[in-house]
Structures are given as C-alpha cells and as structure tokens.
Design a protein around this motif. Sequence first.
Motif, PDB file in Angstrom:
ATOM      1  N   ALA A   1      13.289  24.559   3.074  1.00 22.49           N
ATOM      2  CA  ALA A   1      11.843  24.604   2.867  1.00 22.49           C
ATOM      3  C   ALA A   1      11.283  23.211   2.611  1.00 22.49           C
ATOM      4  O   ALA A   1      11.968  22.340   2.065  1.00 22.49           O
ATOM      5  N   TYR A   2      10.015  23.005   3.013  1.00 21.66           N
ATOM      6  CA  TYR A   2       9.309  21.773   2.661  1.00 21.66           C
ATOM      7  C   TYR A   2       8.653  21.973   1.306  1.00 21.66           C
ATOM      8  O   TYR A   2       7.924  22.953   1.111  1.00 21.66           O
ATOM      9  N   PRO A   3       8.899  21.086   0.337  1.00 15.55           N
ATOM     10  CA  PRO A   3       8.292  21.251  -0.986  1.00 15.55           C
ATOM     11  C   PRO A   3       6.800  20.933  -0.962  1.00 15.55           C
ATOM     12  O   PRO A   3       6.264  20.461   0.039  1.00 15.55           O
ATOM     13  N   ALA A   4       6.157  21.191  -2.089  1.00 17.35           N
ATOM     14  CA  ALA A   4       4.729  20.896  -2.225  1.00 17.35           C
ATOM     15  C   ALA A   4       4.525  19.482  -2.767  1.00 17.35           C
ATOM     16  O   ALA A   4       5.376  18.934  -3.463  1.00 17.35           O
ATOM     17  N   MET A   5       3.386  18.907  -2.433  1.00 15.55           N
ATOM     18  CA  MET A   5       2.924  17.652  -3.028  1.00 15.55           C
ATOM     19  C   MET A   5       1.696  18.017  -3.846  1.00 15.55           C
ATOM     20  O   MET A   5       0.614  18.242  -3.312  1.00 15.55           O
ATOM     21  N   ALA A   6       1.874  18.134  -5.155  1.00 18.53           N
ATOM     22  CA  ALA A   6       0.792  18.579  -6.024  1.00 18.53           C
ATOM     23  C   ALA A   6      -0.251  17.473  -6.209  1.00 18.53           C
ATOM     24  O   ALA A   6       0.074  16.286  -6.138  1.00 18.53           O
ATOM     25  N   PRO A   7      -1.512  17.849  -6.476  1.00 21.78           N
ATOM     26  CA  PRO A   7      -2.587  16.858  -6.661  1.00 21.78           C
ATOM     27  C   PRO A   7      -2.553  16.266  -8.067  1.00 21.78           C
ATOM     28  O   PRO A   7      -3.351  16.626  -8.940  1.00 21.78           O
ATOM     29  N   THR A   8      -1.647  15.331  -8.310  1.00 19.57           N
ATOM     30  CA  THR A   8      -1.443  14.777  -9.648  1.00 19.57           C
ATOM     31  C   THR A   8      -2.493  13.714  -9.987  1.00 19.57           C
ATOM     32  O   THR A   8      -3.203  13.197  -9.116  1.00 19.57           O
ATOM     33  N   ALA A   9      -2.536  13.365 -11.272  1.00 15.03           N
ATOM     34  CA  ALA A   9      -3.434  12.294 -11.722  1.00 15.03           C
ATOM     35  C   ALA A   9      -3.061  10.968 -11.070  1.00 15.03           C
ATOM     36  O   ALA A   9      -3.940  10.154 -10.745  1.00 15.03           O
ATOM     37  N   GLY A  10      -1.744  10.746 -10.880  1.00 10.07           N
ATOM     38  CA  GLY A  10      -1.308   9.504 -10.231  1.00 10.07           C
ATOM     39  C   GLY A  10      -1.773   9.419  -8.795  1.00 10.07           C
ATOM     40  O   GLY A  10      -2.181   8.345  -8.324  1.00 10.07           O
ATOM     41  N   ASN A  11      -1.724  10.544  -8.076  1.00 11.67           N
ATOM     42  CA  ASN A  11      -2.217  10.556  -6.701  1.00 11.67           C
ATOM     43  C   ASN A  11      -3.718  10.299  -6.661  1.00 11.67           C
ATOM     44  O   ASN A  11      -4.224   9.595  -5.779  1.00 11.67           O
ATOM     45  N   LYS A  12      -4.439  10.904  -7.613  1.00 10.89           N
ATOM     46  CA  LYS A  12      -5.891  10.690  -7.670  1.00 10.89           C
ATOM     47  C   LYS A  12      -6.203   9.222  -7.951  1.00 10.89           C
ATOM     48  O   LYS A  12      -7.154   8.657  -7.383  1.00 10.89           O
ATOM     49  N   ALA A  13      -5.395   8.577  -8.798  1.00 10.48           N
ATOM     50  CA  ALA A  13      -5.604   7.157  -9.089  1.00 10.48           C
ATOM     51  C   ALA A  13      -5.411   6.308  -7.832  1.00 10.48           C
ATOM     52  O   ALA A  13      -6.122   5.305  -7.628  1.00 10.48           O
ATOM     53  N   LEU A  14      -4.449   6.707  -6.973  1.00  5.56           N
ATOM     54  CA  LEU A  14      -4.266   5.989  -5.709  1.00  5.56           C
ATOM     55  C   LEU A  14      -5.484   6.144  -4.804  1.00  5.56           C
ATOM     56  O   LEU A  14      -5.904   5.190  -4.138  1.00  5.56           O
ATOM     57  N   LEU A  15      -6.039   7.354  -4.751  1.00  6.61           N
ATOM     58  CA  LEU A  15      -7.247   7.558  -3.954  1.00  6.61           C
ATOM     59  C   LEU A  15      -8.396   6.718  -4.506  1.00  6.61           C
ATOM     60  O   LEU A  15      -9.206   6.178  -3.733  1.00  6.61           O
ATOM     61  N   ASP A  16      -8.459   6.582  -5.817  1.00  7.54           N
ATOM     62  CA  ASP A  16      -9.490   5.716  -6.406  1.00  7.54           C
ATOM     63  C   ASP A  16      -9.325   4.273  -5.934  1.00  7.54           C
ATOM     64  O   ASP A  16     -10.317   3.575  -5.664  1.00  7.54           O
ATOM     65  N   LYS A  17      -8.069   3.823  -5.833  1.00 10.66           N
ATOM     66  CA  LYS A  17      -7.836   2.459  -5.333  1.00 10.66           C
ATOM     67  C   LYS A  17      -8.259   2.342  -3.868  1.00 10.66           C
ATOM     68  O   LYS A  17      -8.836   1.323  -3.458  1.00 10.66           O
ATOM     69  N   LEU A  18      -7.964   3.375  -3.074  1.00 12.91           N
ATOM     70  CA  LEU A  18      -8.388   3.353  -1.674  1.00 12.91           C
ATOM     71  C   LEU A  18      -9.909   3.345  -1.585  1.00 12.91           C
ATOM     72  O   LEU A  18     -10.479   2.635  -0.735  1.00 12.91           O
ATOM     73  N   ASN A  19     -10.571   4.069  -2.448  1.00 13.82           N
ATOM     74  CA  ASN A  19     -12.034   4.057  -2.425  1.00 13.82           C
ATOM     75  C   ASN A  19     -12.599   2.732  -2.907  1.00 13.82           C
ATOM     76  O   ASN A  19     -13.712   2.347  -2.517  1.00 13.82           O
ATOM     77  N   GLY A  20     -11.834   1.998  -3.725  1.00 13.92           N
ATOM     78  CA  GLY A  20     -12.233   0.633  -4.045  1.00 13.92           C
ATOM     79  C   GLY A  20     -12.215  -0.243  -2.805  1.00 13.92           C
ATOM     80  O   GLY A  20     -13.108  -1.069  -2.590  1.00 13.92           O
ATOM     81  N   VAL A  21     -11.201  -0.045  -1.963  1.00  9.89           N
ATOM     82  CA  VAL A  21     -11.151  -0.748  -0.675  1.00  9.89           C
ATOM     83  C   VAL A  21     -12.338  -0.352   0.191  1.00  9.89           C
ATOM     84  O   VAL A  21     -12.990  -1.204   0.806  1.00  9.89           O
ATOM     85  N   ASN A  22     -12.629   0.941   0.238  1.00 11.95           N
ATOM     86  CA  ASN A  22     -13.767   1.409   1.031  1.00 11.95           C
ATOM     87  C   ASN A  22     -15.070   0.764   0.575  1.00 11.95           C
ATOM     88  O   ASN A  22     -15.884   0.334   1.403  1.00 11.95           O
ATOM     89  N   ARG A  23     -15.288   0.704  -0.727  1.00 15.02           N
ATOM     90  CA  ARG A  23     -16.523   0.095  -1.239  1.00 15.02           C
ATOM     91  C   ARG A  23     -16.606  -1.361  -0.830  1.00 15.02           C
ATOM     92  O   ARG A  23     -17.670  -1.846  -0.408  1.00 15.02           O
ATOM     93  N   ASP A  24     -15.501  -2.077  -0.960  1.00 18.15           N
ATOM     94  CA  ASP A  24     -15.519  -3.502  -0.635  1.00 18.15           C
ATOM     95  C   ASP A  24     -15.674  -3.754   0.865  1.00 18.15           C
ATOM     96  O   ASP A  24     -16.144  -4.814   1.280  1.00 18.15           O
ATOM     97  N   MET A  25     -15.270  -2.764   1.685  1.00 15.78           N
ATOM     98  CA  MET A  25     -15.449  -2.879   3.128  1.00 15.78           C
ATOM     99  C   MET A  25     -16.801  -2.344   3.597  1.00 15.78           C
ATOM    100  O   MET A  25     -17.133  -2.455   4.777  1.00 15.78           O
ATOM    101  N   GLY A  26     -17.571  -1.748   2.684  1.00 11.85           N
ATOM    102  CA  GLY A  26     -18.844  -1.167   3.071  1.00 11.85           C
ATOM    103  C   GLY A  26     -18.709   0.188   3.724  1.00 11.85           C
ATOM    104  O   GLY A  26     -19.593   0.631   4.467  1.00 11.85           O
ATOM    105  N   LEU A  27     -17.580   0.877   3.457  1.00  9.97           N
ATOM    106  CA  LEU A  27     -17.353   2.201   4.016  1.00  9.97           C
ATOM    107  C   LEU A  27     -17.656   3.271   2.975  1.00  9.97           C
ATOM    108  O   LEU A  27     -17.617   3.014   1.770  1.00  9.97           O
ATOM    109  N   ALA A  28     -17.937   4.465   3.448  1.00 11.20           N
ATOM    110  CA  ALA A  28     -18.239   5.577   2.555  1.00 11.20           C
ATOM    111  C   ALA A  28     -17.015   5.975   1.751  1.00 11.20           C
ATOM    112  O   ALA A  28     -15.874   5.827   2.194  1.00 11.20           O
ATOM    113  N   GLU A  29     -17.256   6.507   0.563  1.00  8.15           N
ATOM    114  CA  GLU A  29     -16.174   7.003  -0.271  1.00  8.15           C
ATOM    115  C   GLU A  29     -15.495   8.184   0.409  1.00  8.15           C
ATOM    116  O   GLU A  29     -16.128   8.987   1.085  1.00  8.15           O
TER     117      GLU A  29
END
Length: 441
Positions: free
Chosen positions: A347-375
Amino acid sequence: MRQSLALLGAGLVLAFSTPAFAQLSKAETKMVATVDAEYERSVALLERLVNQNSGSMNFDGVRKVGDMMRAELEPLGFKLEWLDMSAAGRAGHLVATKQGKKGTKRLLLVAHLDTVFEPDSPFQKFVRKKSGGTDEAEGPGAGDDKGGMTVIVAALRAMQAAGTLKDANIEIHMTGDEEDAGDPIDITRAPLIAAGKSADVALDFEGLVRDEGRDMGSIARRSSNSWKLEVTGKTGHSSLIFSETYGDGAAFELARILHRFRTELPEPNLTFNVGLIAAGQEAALDAGGIRATSAGKTNIIPGIALARGDFRTLSEEQTARLKAKMLAIVAESAPLTSAKISFDPGAYPAMAPTAGNKALLDKLNGVNRDMGLAEMPALDPLKRGAGDISFVANDVDGLAGLGTYSRGDHAPGETVDLDSIRRQAKRAAILMSRIAKEKAN
C-alpha cells in the motif's frame, strides 16, 4: 491640493495592485532570467524524454530515460547511481546526490522515470501545439512525470548560473516504478525511505494542481490501499434460500457487507470503492486480482462471492481505524456463511497535512509574493492522489506538486502546459536556494 490628493490616491492604488519584485535578491533575479533564457532548451529536453517510451514494464526504456537524466545532472556536479530493482520485478531507480555546505539543510527531491504508457500504447509521441496564446504539448508522461523532471533540471541549472547550487545539499530520487510499484514494495521503496530519514525537507515534483484557475499548494496526499473480500455460503436449490438449512447464500452475504461498508464507513477525507465483483456456484480471481470468472445458474444458491476494492485515507491513524471497522463488519457473518477480508501488501501510505508541511507552503508563498505571483492556497487532499513522497512523510516535512501543470494525465491526449515549466522552475530554484542556506535541525 485636490489634484495632489488624486495623484496620491492613484499612487496608493498602484502600490497595492502592482506586483512587487523588490524582495528578490540579485542571485534570485539571475535565476528568473536563466529559466526564461533556457525555456526552449527545457522544452527540447522534455521532448526527448517523452519520445523515449518508459512504461513501468519497459525496463530498457526506463533505464534510457535514466541515462538522459544522468546526462543533465552530472555536469551540475551530481554523483549518479543506478539502483537495480530486478529483485522486485522492476527496472530500478536513479539517485543523484550532491554534497554542499556542511551544517545546512539537506533537500530530498522526488520524481519518477516511468509512465503508464507501455510500448504497445498507440500514444507515443511529443506533439507541440501553439494556439490562442497558449504553448502546450501532448505526449505520454508529458506532465506525469517527465514535466516534473524537466522542472528539476531547469531549476538546478538556474541555481548553478546564480551561484547557489554549489553550497546546496541535494539528493534526488527518480523511481522507475511509481506508476506500477514492484513487489515487495518494502524493497522498491527502501532507498527512498532511507533518504527521507536523513533529509530535512522533501520536495515532490509531480504535477501542479490548479483549482478554479488558481495554482494550489499540496501539503497532503492520501494513501492508496487495496482489499479483497471472500464470502462462502451453502449452495443448493434456489427454492431453499433463506431457510434454516441453507441460509442467505454467498451473494446476499456479500451484499450485506458492502451495504454496511457504504453506510457505516464514511468519514471526512476518506473514499472507498468496490471495483470488481463475482459470484456464483464457482467464482475466482486471476493472479493479478484484476479479472474475475464465475459460473452458475439462476436456480442455484451461490456458494462463493468475491469483491475487490480500494480505500484512500489522509493519515496512518485513519487507515488503521478503517481497517478495524471493515474487519468487524466482515466478522458478523449471517448464519451458514463465512467471510474474510484481506488487505494487499504494497500500500501507498498517507502524507498527512502537518504543521511542518504548512510551514513549507508558507515559504513557497513567500517566494510567490517576492515574484509578484498570487498566493497558493492549500489544496483539498481529496483532489490529489497517492505518490512516492508519502513514503517519507512520517520522517520529514514535505511539499508536493512542484512539477508542471497538465491535464488528461494517464490517458491518450495527456497535455502539458509548457509555460508552467518557467513558473514552476523559478519557484523551485528560489525556494531550494533559500532552504539550502538554513541551518540543519
């Protein structure tokens, strides 16, 4: 004064509506320019990858795609290793490693060499299409996942041009059987799992998902589990069904169990399906569990009934809870019937939506803001299938969907948005460069 206020108001509107690039460093600006300058080079690489068939069972083709990626990564300073997986009935995996500055975070990049299109598929060639202001291409695996591997190369080349690659600690795992995992899966995924235990961040380069026109961030992927239900009953003349002597028969008992699954199992983030059913005086599944044969008559109580299905969960805890519920339902057999359920290995396991994963998305959205892209909002996990990054999800924070945007994946006509190579490679290059400078945990 009135004119000055009007100008001031217009300036404020402009300030809040115009994309701001002021936060990009000189090196990051160089990355953006490099990705744009090498766009046609990236498209040409994607074309070569797509035109080499690498269906999961085309072992020679999978290895040839690995050789193409080796040719791209070795000049960037990566050490390449081919991991043979013949013991699990598959071609193998390509692993690329590059040592950078000590004490900084280690990045694990995940992609796959294989596609669902075997050599006998009529869908084999890369065809570029430019119309209506869009730049697209059809081809087997153009999005899943040869587009993702193209994004990796484009991002790394941009980092090299900007001088941020040399200090980055990066390991890339390109599996050769993501679309049809080898057996036992404990062997085929052992190298990836080991890499996850030593990494600080995992980035998955399968396809970008868009929802209502917006690029979405994937911080979770659901599991993929398969099950088999076997029911037996007392067979005899149909006029005796439901009697104390013959009971309900196998078919009705199977129906009882499946009805209880449907009414008692539903909960948030869970889906489950019955994909194959057979019942009769005789019934059997083939060795692969994908075909069934049965025989019987309308006036004979079925003595055997079989069903195959799957379920998808968002956490390992949910998986365990669901299995316990299914086992309990199956155990409550009707008189003169017997049932058992088994869960497939691999079986393929699950990748749960953890706080650490959310923090990574926040970093990616920091890149988006600096590039002038939508969140990029977090994607509903019901809209994303299982993937290899889930095998490391219990050990390291991760982010999925950094590959190209495509539509019609896994079917003839699979079409990739070539322009998304640029956007995704820029995001990845800047995100990786920023994370690579952080101190390791």
